[in-house]
Design a protein around this motif. Structure first.
Motif: not given
Lengths: 225, 255
Positions: A151-152, A155-156
């Motif tokens: 997920s991170q 997002d990035r």
């Protein structure tokens, strides 16, 4: 599999959910150009800069080169000129793999090996990311941790993702849209857009979404149970 | 006896036993037909002091290394595509069967007839004798290659050179090591034959000379010296290289 049509917008995470044997892995292979028996069309748009789209693939097994270190496994998928650059170390750091950089895959647990496979898929800076049950056969805390890391990363650096899974919670945690597939012949039987943004989906929200899907009366949703 | 002690003592005991049997046989038969270990050591010393031993061993060793390198690279170069592609395998399979059954002597004689009594003909003839065997081993190894890793290499668009170096060859290491070990043993024996038939130096040439004077002590001296050198190559070069290539297999797992 016959007459299967699926499309994904740029930056969209599409989960393919369905029982085994409905051609989920085959579909990914076709998109990746691995299936030679495939008769049909796959269209992948260009990168924002106009170049050909870059592909990352997380296989069902980690498929790391056992005779190369973790760092080398990441470096090898990059063009030669970038292998000694900062991209590899940055990706290792992002996935908290730096202490394992010089280990060989045979020394890693399955969870760590899957994490390296994830790092390898992201280090190429992918526009299209194909993931085939990337967190299967992990214990729940490890799977949860890896889902969070994925997920991170997304997002990035957003990418178009096709995520194959038979884990409904995983699909609900990560996807923008669910495609439910049924077997023989493999086809899409239902489409479920998810309006809640990924970041806002906590365990409770996911559980509500899951119960809602399982309670729907159409036959397509009965395959989920 | 403790295992460590046994592993040190037994080889020495084995060699001493061999020397004793040899000495016994020499005493029983006697004379120039079968000299004992001491006259052979004497002959070895004599040849070493005159420099002839090193001259001929060096010439043979260079031929062994050249033929070995040639046979291994061509054998891998043919065996790998044959193992990967059923079409190439069917196309060249019969050639392989034919060349596997070619007698070494025929290859050597024809090479000398066609290409003259040259160094290239000698080395080429030796390599040709080893190539089919390498091809068979490498082909079997290439058939067992992990398709999952091949797909991985295709998805991530690895260049052909990278695929060979990082995906294919590491999987073939055990096969290539087996081919190398049996290859070295085969090649040095055939090199002596090409030297005997058409070279004017080398251990094979020297053994021919010694044969003409029935100098059995000299023949045994060269044989022992060369067996020792080949064993040194096996334990000093081939096995360490193989261990280095396989080091990832022996790493302890993480807790």
């Amino acid at each position: 599999m016959r007459g299967l049509t699926l499309s994904a917008a740029a930056g969209e995470v599409v989960a393919l959910v369905g029982p085994s044997g409905c051609g989920k892995t085959t579909a990914l292979g076709i998109v990746a150009g691995l299936d030679r028996a495939f008769d049909g069309v796959v269209e992948v748009g260009p990168r924002p800069d106009g170049g050909p789209a870059r592909l990352g693939y997380v296989f069902q097994e980690p498929r790391l080169l056992p005779w190369r270190s973790v760092r080398q496994n990441l470096a090898l998928v990059l063009p030669r000129a970038q292998r000694r650059g900062p991209a590899v170390d940055a990706m290792l750091a992002a996935l908290e793999l730096t202490p394992f950089a010089d280990r060989f895959p045979t020394q890693l647990s399955l969870g760590m090996a899957r994490r390296v496979a994830l790092a390898r898929a992201f280090v190429v800076d992918p526009d299209l990311l194909l993931m085939d049950e990337p967190f299967v056969s992990l214990d729940e805390p490890t799977a949860l941790r890896l889902r969070g890391l994925l997920s991170q990363l997304l997002d990035r650096r957003p990418a178009t993702v096709l995520l194959v899974t038979h884990n409904l919670r995983e699909a609900l945690a990560l996807a923008d849209r669910l495609l439910l597939l049924a077997p023989s012949p493999g086809r899409v039987v239902a489409e479920v857009p998810l309006s809640v943004p990924r970041a806002a989906r906590d365990d409770a929200t996911i559980e509500v979404l899951r119960r809602d899907l399982l309670s729907r009366p159409e036959p397509a949703f009965r395959l989920l149970a | 006896m403790r295992p460590a002690l046994t592993s040190m003592v037994m080889p020495v005991a084995s060699i001493l036993l061999l020397l004793a049997v040899w000495q016994g046989a020499a005493l029983a038969i006697g004379g120039r037909l079968l000299p004992g270990p001491l006259p052979v050591a004497d002959a070895l010393l004599r040849e070493a002091q005159s420099g002839a031993l090193f001259h001929h061993m060096g010439a043979t060793l260079l031929r062994v290394l050249a033929a070995f390198a040639l046979a291994m690279s061509i054998g891998v170069g043919l065996g790998l595509p044959m193992g990967r592609s059923p079409f190439i395998d069917r196309l060249f399979g019969p050639w392989l069967v034919f060349s596997l059954n070619l007698p070494a002597l025929v290859v050597i004689v024809l090479a000398y007839v066609w290409f003259g009594l040259t160094e290239a003909a000698a080395i080429g003839a030796v390599a040709v004798n080893k190539i089919p065997n390498t091809v068979v081993l490498v082909r079997a190894g290439a058939r067992a290659i992990d398709e999952g890793l091949i797909d991985m290499a295709r998805v991530y668009r690895l260049s052909p050179a990278d695929r060979l170096r990082h995906v294919l060859l590491p999987q073939l290491t055990p096969t290539i090591a087996a081919a190398a070990r049996s290859g070295l043993a085969l090649i040095w024996k055939i090199v002596l034959v090409v030297e005997l038939l058409g070279r004017s130096d080398g251990v094979g040439f020297q053994i021919n000379l010694l044969f003409q004077t029935f100098d059995v002590a000299g023949i045994l001296a060269y044989t022992i010296a060369f067996v020792a050198v080949v064993q040194l190559l096996e334990y000093g070069v081939l096995q360490p290289v193989e261990r280095h290539c396989q080091r990832w297999r022996r790493l302890p797992a993480e807790a």
